[in-house]
Design an enzyme around this catalytic site. Structure first.
Site, short mmCIF file in Angstrom:
data_model
loop_
_atom_site.label_atom_id
_atom_site.label_comp_id
_atom_site.label_asym_id
_atom_site.label_seq_id
_atom_site.Cartn_x
_atom_site.Cartn_y
_atom_site.Cartn_z
N ASN A 1 24.02 2.85 -15.82
CA ASN A 1 23.99 3.68 -14.60
C ASN A 1 25.36 4.28 -14.29
OD1 ASN A 1 22.22 4.76 -12.69
ND2 ASN A 1 23.05 3.46 -11.10
N ASP B 1 0.80 -1.23 0.00
CA ASP B 1 0.00 0.00 0.00
C ASP B 1 0.83 1.29 0.00
OD1 ASP B 1 -2.09 -1.78 0.22
OD2 ASP B 1 -2.18 -1.63 2.40
#
Ligand code: ADP
Length: 752
Positions: A519, A153
């Site tokens: 990266n 959540d």
């Protein structure tokens, strides 16, 4: 000093809980602690007996890639009663457990804090009832608690991301992408309900990442006739060419009067008012399932290791904390504060104080919301007119997420009335005047497209054509440039800027957005594309692991990354590889000697599979093929050796949710700054990135100064601090071999 700890998962399950368990158990064992696992959350803690068992190194083997939690989880009514909690205390005392690591959501952390605060009262009671527990009562006057945020959540304060959120988001994004293709075929509208309880994070991030048309979340205040605006927007978008529409609703969304908004109601309103066929898809529990993403595995591992380290390294302190991630750093926050702030948001939402609730949700949430609000409009807020154009180009090797960055940056500019051109194939587009007009509605579908639709190129020899670039800048009235790409592109832009004395046309503002799977760019902790590549690698290694069978095999898996070890190191961490060879550390003969001996011992001890990651440029001479032949030669046919070069599959596919959101945040920030510079007449050249959780920028010259020019990577690389964890949690640590040998002998004698 803690000697014995127990770990449990509780509440709703989330992908990555197993990775957290593995990290807690192995780190604790490695540092000399005894470890218990509590099965089925607080139910197990109250029940005791067989539900609380010691865990070994091998018990948490092969769990990293599995969804859910191997300890099981449950919701316990018994634990909510003082009697139940007293039984839990008895069980903890019985095993001599001094610290409890709880992986779960706010309910689970609330329960743990309550247990710790009641501990002395329970001890008093138990002392009279259970004389057999007296030694424990004397030795464990307080219970230490370490919480880890495990919930899809993302409603917990104290952490930017909870374990499981990224995986759930990837499910949502894939589902909306898939539904979009069927919706487009039938010109349908879909209403999609996401989980998230009272937090709108999943719906918000899912909307941003997919370019959905409308969103309803609990954090947005709605006016009385909220649906009129929605209908008007969808209707206009349809009339201006959007063939299908996606409306995302969070399960916690509410009507202006506070009553729960049902997704079915929204479907009905849309069908009636638009006169269209509208379908409803409730994504439900698929959002929780499946293997965890690379991000979730790494997050869970970092937090699990930190929780154990804090318990051991701060012996004088009473720990009642949750470890979370903030600005890409592990941070521990008192449990009371985490619970109080998380509940405060709920109270504010209930009271309709949306501004304050958003304040507490944090900066990233607010930026995303502001972005979604402007991007879900049916057309730009301002009509374009006479302010000049901005050119967007993508350069160097392609990276997943480039299209998302183009889409968001361009729409940000279009919204302010600026026309935007996409230059085909980086600087070649500027040389030849080869542009694509980028339009509002066309760009919506670009969020999930792989690679770059405007094309990438390496235009290093563009020098002699700078004159034509200048002509086209003037001819097309170009007032600003956005460049999305890798290190070579950054350098190419610097060459362009260096020519300003010869070409005054180049005196326009330029912003750079870092996109490279390697990266290896300065000014940012993460580049667009690297998360997708990492997930591609981790999925491949999971599949290799699935081939563990009758034969004993060592795999050497070669990753891309050029001279930056990010992909090799982080995939080793996320896939549970035994080691990684990085260009930063190189490969020495002495190391190879040790590795050969180690490998032999590992297989002798009964292991069936060993996985080594190797970055493509880890060593010029000790190549992947050399390593394979070396290990094979030394194997004495006791084990097989295979090499796997993953190659271009690493940069392919639709970008992950993380890369899309990263592209969205940096793209919007860079475009906004470019606009300001254009208005002010500035001609600065700024490199953008995400540093410590926030979008930031610095002059390109400064960014290039942060690069180790010889090795084409930043001089300081944060991920190297995590690298030692790979070895410390590896499957085949010498400390776990004895266990494996016993297991092997035991099982073979059993067969005989
Ligand atoms: P989550 O941890 O995902 O938020 P829940 O809210 O269901 O999940 O909580 C998990 C368990 O934690 C509950 O079943 C209960 O056993 C325990 N718990 C939750 N809140 C409390 C509380 N206030 N007091 C005691 N135990 C609690």
């Amino acid at each position: 000093m803690v000697h014995t700890l127990a770990v449990m998962t509780s509440g709703g399950d989330s992908p990555g809980m197993n990775a957290a368990l593995r990290a807690v158990v192995r780190r604790a064992l490695d540092r000399g602690l005894r470890v218990y696992g509590i099965y089925y959350g607080y139910e197990g803690l109250v029940g005791g007996g067989e539900l609380i068992k010691p865990l070994t190194w091998l018990d948490v083997g092969k769990v990293l890639q599995r969804g859910g939690t191997f300890l099981g989880t449950a919701r316990s009514e018994q634990f909510r009663t003082p009697e139940g909690r007293r039984r839990a205390v008895e069980n903890l005392l019985g095993c001599g457990i001094e610290a409890l690591v709880v992986i779960g959501g706010d309910g689970s952390l609330t329960g743990a804090l309550l247990l710790a605060s009641e501990w002395p009262q329970h001890l008093e009671k138990i002392a009279g009832l259970r004389p057999d527990l007296r030694p424990g009562i004397e030795q464990i006057p307080v219970l230490q608690v370490m919480g880890l945020p495990g919930s899809i959540d993302n409603d917990l304060s104290g952490t930017d991301m909870a374990i499981g959120v990224d995986s759930a988001l990837n499910h949502i994004v894939r589902a909306i992408d898939d539904l979009s293709s069927t919706a487009a075929s039938h010109q349908r509208t879909f209403v999609i309900e996401t989980m998230g309880r009272n937090c709108g994070y999943l719906a918000l991030a899912g909307t941003l990442a997919t370019g959905a048309s409308w969103m309803l979340i609990p954090e947005c205040s709605l006016e009385l006739h909220w649906h009129r605006r929605m209908i008007e927007c969808l209707d206009t978008a349809r009339k201006t060419g959007r063939r299908h529409q996606m409306v995302v609703i969070a399960e916690g969304a509410r009507h202006p009067d506070g009553l729960r908004m049902e997704a079915g109601e929204v479907r009905k309103i849309l069908a009636e008012k638009l006169g269209l066929e509208v379908r409803l898809t409730v994504l439900g529990h698929v959002q929780r399932g499946g293997p965890p993403s690379a991000y979730d595995r790494i997050l869970a591992t970092r937090l699990g290791v930190a929780a154990v380290d804090l318990l051991i390294d701060e012996p004088g302190m009473l720990h009642l904390h949750m470890v979370g991630i903030q600005k890409n750093r592990v941070v521990s926050t008192p449990l009371g504060e985490v619970i109080e702030k998380s509940r405060e948001i709920q109270r504010l939402l209930d009271a309709g104080d949306f501004g304050q609730a958003l304040e507490l949700r944090g900066e990233a949430f607010r930026t995303m919301l502001e972005l979604v609000e402007s991007l879900t409009a049916a057309c730009p807020a301002k009509e374009s007119g006479g302010q000049g154009r901005v050119v967007i180009m993508t350069g160097g090797a392609d990276a997943p997420g480039m299209n998302a960055a183009v889409s968001i940056a361009a729409r940000r500019l279009l919204d302010r009335g600026i026309s935007v051109l996409g230059a085909r194939d980086e600087f070649y587009g500027l040389i030849h005047g080869d542009f694509i007009e980028l339009e509002w509605n066309d760009l919506v579908g670009w969020m999930g497209r792989p690679s770059s639709d405007i094309g990438t190129a390496r235009s290093n020899h563009v020098g002699e054509d700078f004159g034509r670039v200048a002509e086209n800048i003037q001819k097309f009235n170009i007032k600003g440039i956005i460049v999305i790409g890798g290190l070579d592109t950054y350098r190419q832009v610097q060459r362009f800027v260096d020519m300003r004395a010869d070409f005054p046309e180049f005196d326009i503002p330029v912003v750079l957005i870092p996109a490279s799977i390697d990266n290896n760019l300065p000014g940012t902790d993460l580049c667009i594309g690297s998360d997708t590549a990492l997930n591609n690698i981790v999925e491949a290694v999971d599949k290799i692991r699935d081939t563990a069978g009758a034969t004993r095999r060592a795999f050497i898996v070669e990753t891309m990354g050029k001279e930056c070890g990010f992909l090799a190191a982080m995939s080793a961490l996320a896939a549970g590889a035994d080691k990684a060879y990085l260009p930063e550390t190189g490969i020495s003969l002495a190391e190879l000697n040790r590795d050969v001996s180690e490998l032999k011992r590992t297989f002798e001890a009964g292991n069936r599979m060993v996985i080594y990651m190797r970055n493509e440029d880890a060593s010029r001479h000790y190549t992947t093929d050399f390593l394979r032949r070396l290990l094979e030669e030394e194997s004495n046919e006791e084990f097989e050796v295979r090499s796997v070069v993953l190659g271009h599959v690493q940069r392919g596919g639709s970008p992950t949710a993380f890369d899309r959101i990263l592209a969205g945040r940096i793209g919007a920030g860079a475009a906004g700054t470019l606009l300001n510079m254009m208005e002010k007449g500035s001609s600065e050249v700024l490199a953008f990135g995400l540093k410590e959780g926030a979008v930031s920028s610095c002059p390109l010259s400064e960014a290039l100064g942060q690069v180790d020019a010889l090795h084409k990577r930043p001089k300081v690389q944060w991920f190297l601090d995590l690298f030692p964890i790979v070895h410390s949690l590896a499957e085949n640590r010498p400390c776990c071999r004895e266990g494996r040998k016993e297991e092997t002998l035991g099982s073979s004698s059993g067969k005989a």
